[in-house]
Design an enzyme around this catalytic site. Structure first.
Site, PDB file in Angstrom:
ATOM      1  N   SER A  69     113.377  97.190  25.273  1.00  0.00           N
ATOM      2  CA  SER A  69     113.335  96.787  26.684  1.00  0.00           C
ATOM      3  C   SER A  69     112.302  97.466  27.567  1.00  0.00           C
ATOM      4  CB  SER A  69     114.709  96.965  27.325  1.00  0.00           C
ATOM      5  OG  SER A  69     115.517  95.864  26.990  1.00  0.00           O
ATOM      6  N   LYS A 104     114.699 101.340  37.340  1.00  0.00           N
ATOM      7  CA  LYS A 104     115.474 100.200  36.852  1.00  0.00           C
ATOM      8  C   LYS A 104     116.919 100.296  37.354  1.00  0.00           C
ATOM      9  CE  LYS A 104     116.535  97.922  32.384  1.00  0.00           C
ATOM     10  NZ  LYS A 104     116.323  98.013  30.917  1.00  0.00           N
ATOM     11  N   SER A 119     114.524  93.987  28.788  1.00  0.00           N
ATOM     12  CA  SER A 119     115.240  93.827  30.032  1.00  0.00           C
ATOM     13  C   SER A 119     114.624  94.576  31.214  1.00  0.00           C
ATOM     14  CB  SER A 119     116.683  94.296  29.862  1.00  0.00           C
ATOM     15  OG  SER A 119     116.729  95.655  29.485  1.00  0.00           O
TER      16      SER A 119
HETATM   17  N1  GLN Z   1     116.357  92.435  23.821  1.00  0.00           N
HETATM   18  C1  GLN Z   1     117.263  93.419  23.303  1.00  0.00           C
HETATM   19  C2  GLN Z   1     118.673  93.027  23.642  1.00  0.00           C
HETATM   20  O1  GLN Z   1     118.847  92.037  24.254  1.00  0.00           O
HETATM   21  C3  GLN Z   1     116.901  94.782  23.795  1.00  0.00           C
HETATM   22  C4  GLN Z   1     117.505  95.173  25.077  1.00  0.00           C
HETATM   23  C5  GLN Z   1     117.207  96.581  25.499  1.00  0.00           C
HETATM   24  O2  GLN Z   1     116.375  97.269  24.893  1.00  0.00           O
HETATM   25  N2  GLN Z   1     117.922  97.038  26.507  1.00  0.00           N
HETATM   26  O3  GLN Z   1     119.589  93.700  23.323  1.00  0.00           O
END
Ligand code: GLN
Length: 470
Positions: free
Chosen positions: A174, A75, A150
């Site tokens: 994420s 990532k 994400s």
């Molecule tokens: N969807 C969550 C957010 O927007 C989780 C993001 C993540 O785990 N990096 O913060």
């Protein structure tokens, strides 16, 4: 084919790492245009050369590390030496990492070939992989839909067979939610199991590097490789107990908890049907015990204060001076910083910085931040009580099926979709999302959540459950 089986082929000469790399690059060439999983791919020559070296070493019969010649994608918020580290943000668009994250260093030492960087929501803030300067990633299961986020690029790359495994990061879901959306497996380790050194900080008390793969065995293999205490991350600990290539624990005597209040906070109808069937199937192998986690739903409010609060502090370093990109048409330092941050950050990131800065400002700390932290402890206590009766707990991964790219939703609606994943991060627990079935060909994932540090147990149960559900 699992990584172990692939290794067997490399050893027997049935297939060479070079042939495998050629195949992977062919798949990427074929599918990447429509999926857009990668933000950066290493040069073909370099990748083939590396694979060729491993081919020779397999032939020589020497003892090889567990991931020898296996391609892995990372990532783009995790540092890989000499590769871009953009976080899908304009503000880091020209930044090349001068060092490897500890997890990446460990992968390289285990023989992995890092093929490139994968797409994400800017600074890992989001649930769709649409908020990226590289444009949205498409879900290989259905190209019109989001792959989740994400870590959507990593999930899509794995789901599209572009790579057997990929690293992601999980601050509020994420890794698990994209796994659920793409029909793959996603591990979120106990907080501290994997060093965060080289992971670009979003919310440091919640961030963990995780693994996406097509089966539990591969995800576990990689998780064991990257785990361990690291002197560059004071919150890291020694938590895995097994050697990397050893098989999983037995699941004899394991009691599974089923979240009792799910009906008060139900997922979409189709998901609930898959859930009921999955629980039924599991009950043939395991004692299933309803457990109460009454405060879970408050997790969202707590998380969306704590995470932005930490983010507002962590993102203060992008000032146009320390890293990469800056605006040139400014006459004072102050103006340069302001313009750089205004243009360099996307909408969602700015929204979080503002919420976080506000929540931490004098006079508001008690009203917001401290309350959010109190709620986090309440949720931890919920889990502690539940784990007195059971070894692991099942909760769906997402209340929603993968939605269409570009679908207009209020930010608060998107935040609500994190309902089932966020409590795990707040409590620092290990969890894994595994495929549990389909609704109209769209995948549904279920999470197995465990006690702090009992990652190995979670993985063993997940492996067994997946064999019952697939
Ligand atoms: N969807 C969550 C957010 O927007 C989780 C993001 C993540 O785990 N990096 O913060």
């Amino acid at each position: 084919m699992t990584i172990k089986q692939l290794r067997q082929k490399f050893l027997s000469g049935d297939m060479t790492p070079l042939e495998y790399m050629e195949r992977i690059l062919e798949i990427i060439r074929e599918k990447e245009r429509e999926i857009n999983a990668f933000t950066h791919l290493d040069k073909t020559d370099t990748l083939l050369k590396e694979a060729e070296i491993w081919t020779r070493r397999y032939k020589s019969g020497e003892d090889l590390p567990p991931l020898a010649g296996i391609p892995v994608a990372i990532k783009d918020n995790i540092a890989v030496k000499d590769m871009p580290l953009t976080c899908a943000s304009k503000i880091l668009q020209e930044f090349i990492s001068p060092y490897d994250a500890t997890a990446v260093k460990k992968l390289k030492e285990a023989g992995a070939i890092i093929i490139g960087k994968t797409n994400l929501d800017e600074f890992a803030m989001g649930s769709t992989t649409e908020y990226s300067i590289f444009g949205p990633t498409h879900n290989p299961v259905d190209l019109e839909r989001v792959p989740g986020g994400s870590s959507g690029g990593s999930a899509a790359a794995v789901a599209a067979d572009m790579v057997p495994v990929a690293l992601g990061s999980d601050t509020g879901g994420s890794v698990r939610q994209p796994a659920s959306f793409t029909d793959t497996v996603g591990i979120k380790p106990s907080y501290g199991m994997v060093s965060r050194y080289g992971l670009v900080a979003f919310a440091s008390s919640l961030d963990q590097i995780g693994v996406l793969a097509r089966n539990v065995e591969d995800a576990v293999l990689v998780a064991r490789v990257i785990a361990g205490k690291d002197r560059y991350d004071a919150t890291s600990r020694e938590l895995t107990v097994k050697g990397v290539l050893e098989s999983l624990d037995t699941v004899d005597g394991i009691k599974i908890g089923v979240w009792k209040e799910l009906n008060e906070h139900p997922a979409e109808e189709g998901i609930m049907t898959v859930w009921d069937e999955a629980i039924m199937k599991a009950s043939k192998e395991f004692p299933m015990i309803p457990v109460s986690l009454p405060d879970i739903a408050s997790g969202i409010a707590s998380y969306y204060l704590i995470a932005p609060a930490e983010a507002s502090a962590n993102l203060a370093r992008y000032d146009g001076v320390r890293y990469a990109w800056r605006v040139l048409d400014a006459s004072t330092y102050k103006e340069m910083v302001k313009k750089t941050r205004t243009i360099g950050f996307g909408k969602e990131v700015k929204r979080r910085i503002m919420i976080g800065t506000f929540a931490l400002s004098a006079g508001y700390q008690d009203a917001f931040y401290k309350k959010a932290v109190a709620m986090k402890y309440k949720i931890m206590k919920n889990f502690e009580e539940a784990f007195k009766q059971v070894d692991v707990i099942l909760v769906p991964t997402s209340p929603k099926l993968p939605w269409k790219i570009g679908e207009k939703m209020a930010p608060s609606e998107v935040y609500k979709a994190d309902l089932y994943t966020i409590p795990v991060n707040l409590a620092g627990l290990p969890a894994i999302s595994i495929p549990a079935g389909y609704v109209d060909n769209l995948p549904v994932g279920i999470q197995v959540i465990g006690r702090y540090g009992e990652d190995e147990k979670v993985w063993a149960v997940a492996d067994k459950l997946l064999s019952l559900w697939r």
